[in-house]
Design an enzyme around this catalytic site. Sequence first.
Site, PDB file in Angstrom:
ATOM      1  N   SER A  74       0.784  -1.237   0.000  1.00 47.75           N
ATOM      2  CA  SER A  74       0.000   0.000   0.000  1.00 47.75           C
ATOM      3  C   SER A  74       0.823   1.297   0.000  1.00 47.75           C
ATOM      4  O   SER A  74       0.329   2.334   0.433  1.00 47.75           O
ATOM      5  CB  SER A  74      -0.956  -0.002   1.190  1.00 47.75           C
ATOM      6  OG  SER A  74      -0.215  -0.056   2.390  1.00 47.75           O
ATOM      7  N   TYR A 138      -0.510   1.688  -7.397  1.00 46.79           N
ATOM      8  CA  TYR A 138      -1.273   1.222  -6.229  1.00 46.79           C
ATOM      9  C   TYR A 138      -2.781   1.329  -6.509  1.00 46.79           C
ATOM     10  O   TYR A 138      -3.529   0.339  -6.381  1.00 46.79           O
ATOM     11  CB  TYR A 138      -0.883   2.036  -4.989  1.00 46.79           C
ATOM     12  CG  TYR A 138      -1.813   1.850  -3.833  1.00 46.79           C
ATOM     13  CD1 TYR A 138      -1.928   0.610  -3.212  1.00 46.79           C
ATOM     14  CD2 TYR A 138      -2.598   2.906  -3.359  1.00 46.79           C
ATOM     15  CE1 TYR A 138      -2.803   0.432  -2.146  1.00 46.79           C
ATOM     16  CE2 TYR A 138      -3.468   2.732  -2.295  1.00 46.79           C
ATOM     17  CZ  TYR A 138      -3.571   1.494  -1.699  1.00 46.79           C
ATOM     18  OH  TYR A 138      -4.443   1.315  -0.657  1.00 46.79           O
ATOM     19  N   HIS A 184       2.760   8.599   5.868  1.00 42.77           N
ATOM     20  CA  HIS A 184       1.503   9.317   6.114  1.00 42.77           C
ATOM     21  C   HIS A 184       1.679  10.506   7.047  1.00 42.77           C
ATOM     22  O   HIS A 184       2.495  10.484   7.960  1.00 42.77           O
ATOM     23  CB  HIS A 184       0.454   8.348   6.666  1.00 42.77           C
ATOM     24  CG  HIS A 184       0.052   7.340   5.644  1.00 42.77           C
ATOM     25  ND1 HIS A 184       0.201   5.992   5.823  1.00 42.77           N
ATOM     26  CD2 HIS A 184      -0.442   7.498   4.397  1.00 42.77           C
ATOM     27  CE1 HIS A 184      -0.204   5.360   4.736  1.00 42.77           C
ATOM     28  NE2 HIS A 184      -0.588   6.248   3.846  1.00 42.77           N
ATOM     29  N   LEU A 185       0.869  11.520   6.759  1.00 42.50           N
ATOM     30  CA  LEU A 185       1.073  12.812   7.410  1.00 42.50           C
ATOM     31  C   LEU A 185       0.996  12.754   8.943  1.00 42.50           C
ATOM     32  O   LEU A 185       1.930  13.204   9.622  1.00 42.50           O
ATOM     33  CB  LEU A 185       0.058  13.829   6.854  1.00 42.50           C
ATOM     34  CG  LEU A 185       0.176  15.225   7.433  1.00 42.50           C
ATOM     35  CD1 LEU A 185       1.526  15.856   7.087  1.00 42.50           C
ATOM     36  CD2 LEU A 185      -0.967  16.117   6.934  1.00 42.50           C
ATOM     37  N   ARG A 216      -7.370  16.856   2.793  1.00 43.47           N
ATOM     38  CA  ARG A 216      -7.705  15.437   2.788  1.00 43.47           C
ATOM     39  C   ARG A 216      -8.816  15.162   3.800  1.00 43.47           C
ATOM     40  O   ARG A 216      -9.022  15.931   4.741  1.00 43.47           O
ATOM     41  CB  ARG A 216      -6.474  14.589   3.191  1.00 43.47           C
ATOM     42  CG  ARG A 216      -5.324  14.644   2.197  1.00 43.47           C
ATOM     43  CD  ARG A 216      -5.651  13.885   0.919  1.00 43.47           C
ATOM     44  NE  ARG A 216      -4.576  13.922  -0.043  1.00 43.47           N
ATOM     45  CZ  ARG A 216      -4.409  14.865  -0.969  1.00 43.47           C
ATOM     46  NH1 ARG A 216      -5.259  15.895  -1.034  1.00 43.47           N
ATOM     47  NH2 ARG A 216      -3.409  14.799  -1.831  1.00 43.47           N
TER      48      ARG A 216
HETATM   49  N1  UDP Z   1       2.132  15.389   3.404  1.00 40.66           N
HETATM   50  C1  UDP Z   1       3.051  16.382   3.721  1.00 40.66           C
HETATM   51  N2  UDP Z   1       4.202  16.012   4.360  1.00 40.66           N
HETATM   52  C2  UDP Z   1       4.490  14.720   4.697  1.00 40.66           C
HETATM   53  C3  UDP Z   1       3.533  13.710   4.387  1.00 40.66           C
HETATM   54  C4  UDP Z   1       2.369  14.080   3.737  1.00 40.66           C
HETATM   55  O1  UDP Z   1       2.826  17.556   3.427  1.00 40.66           O
HETATM   56  O2  UDP Z   1       5.564  14.458   5.253  1.00 40.66           O
HETATM   57  C5  UDP Z   1       0.882  15.762   2.726  1.00 40.66           C
HETATM   58  C6  UDP Z   1       0.660  15.063   1.393  1.00 40.66           C
HETATM   59  O3  UDP Z   1       1.256  15.793   0.347  1.00 40.66           O
HETATM   60  C7  UDP Z   1      -0.869  15.038   1.296  1.00 40.66           C
HETATM   61  C8  UDP Z   1      -1.316  14.948   2.754  1.00 40.66           C
HETATM   62  O4  UDP Z   1      -0.191  15.345   3.544  1.00 40.66           O
HETATM   63  O5  UDP Z   1      -1.346  16.244   0.766  1.00 40.66           O
HETATM   64  C9  UDP Z   1      -1.717  13.555   3.163  1.00 40.66           C
HETATM   65  O6  UDP Z   1      -0.698  12.666   2.753  1.00 40.66           O
HETATM   66  P1  UDP Z   1      -0.668  11.152   3.176  1.00 40.66           P
HETATM   67  O7  UDP Z   1       0.580  10.540   2.588  1.00 40.66           O
HETATM   68  O8  UDP Z   1      -0.870  11.032   4.643  1.00 40.66           O
HETATM   69  O9  UDP Z   1      -1.965  10.517   2.498  1.00 40.66           O
HETATM   70  P2  UDP Z   1      -2.468  10.513   0.965  1.00 40.66           P
HETATM   71  O10 UDP Z   1      -3.509  11.595   0.880  1.00 40.66           O
HETATM   72  O11 UDP Z   1      -1.305  10.734   0.063  1.00 40.66           O
HETATM   73  O12 UDP Z   1      -3.072   9.154   0.834  1.00 40.66           O
END
Ligand code: UDP
Length: 320
Positions: A74, A138, A184-185, A216
């Site tokens: 994933s 993915y 993940h953020l 998001r």
């Molecule tokens: N994000 C960020 N910095 C990080 C990780 C993620 O700014 O270190 C942003 C990413 O660009 C997205 C949001 O946070 O806009 C959520 O990202 P995540 O990877 O958690 O989930 P996704 O929406 O990609 O499935």
Amino acid sequence: MKLLVTGGAGYVGSVCAARLVESGHEVVVLDDLSTGHSDAVPDGVRLIAENIDDAIGSVLAEGFDGVLHFAAKSLVGESQQDPAKYWQGNVVTSLRLLDAMREHGTPRLVFSSTAAVYGEPDGSPIVETAPTRPTNTYGATKLAIDHAITGYATSHGLAAVSLRYFNVAGAYGRFGERHTTETHLIPIVLQVASGKREKVAVYGDDYPTEDGTCVRDYIHVADLADAHLKALAHTSGGTHRIYNLGNGLGFSVRQVIDACREVTGHAIPADVAPRRSGDPAVLVASSEKARTELGWKPERVDLAGIVRDAWEFTQSREEV
Ligand code: UDP
């Protein structure tokens, strides 16, 4: 019901397995432990720590009322670098599962699909009838599996539900997110608060959103698990139903970082970095269909509450 949970040693799978056990179901977990953890499997649940492709036939031969299929590769970035791993690990494994279910007469399937099947959306919130144009391997593999499931439901009578998750977050007691490679953020921001990382990189602040950062839809993992329980109860033979699962509210990257600051009391330094390729500006779910047809409603929609549960889980892991 007697249920097989593939990927039940992982984040979402372990929370769902715990909720299923609490609801009185008999649960068996099949997980190769490539990314999962054996101690994440709830107490009283039998863990079969084997490769799914090899073991699925003999496991289903025991007789099950249904399968909840979480096991998957994933990581979006990795799927771009190594697509074969994703076509093999997601699509081929799922086809083996579908064939084994058919062979052994396993009637029900609940499948973990993803918002990534929609790619860059035309509008917001995203409904299930929106065009599916994944922008990474993915998402493409999950969409291919959704199509395969539709065929097995229509032609072989499978009772199936696909749940398309938006951004899953939070924790449920001792069950939470423990990825070796964290992308993940929320967990990344919490790593800064717990001193494991120096600062957060905000991937772009020039998006067409209120504060310029991506928006998001963060859904609490326990709400997500409850949707699986409802989905299981609503499966019907020969039908493949598809539902989006989000809390219907969008939060920007900056709002998430602020919520983490508030919950942890840590300053959490954040720098703006270049955009991450393939990130749509806004991804928010319409979960109207799940609300109407499944009678599901997310209960834990407050961002600070979601972050608080994740933070408590992070802190409890540090004590281990
Ligand atoms: N994000 C960020 N910095 C990080 C990780 C993620 O700014 O270190 C942003 C990413 O660009 C997205 C949001 O946070 O806009 C959520 O990202 P995540 O990877 O958690 O989930 P996704 O929406 O990609 O499935």
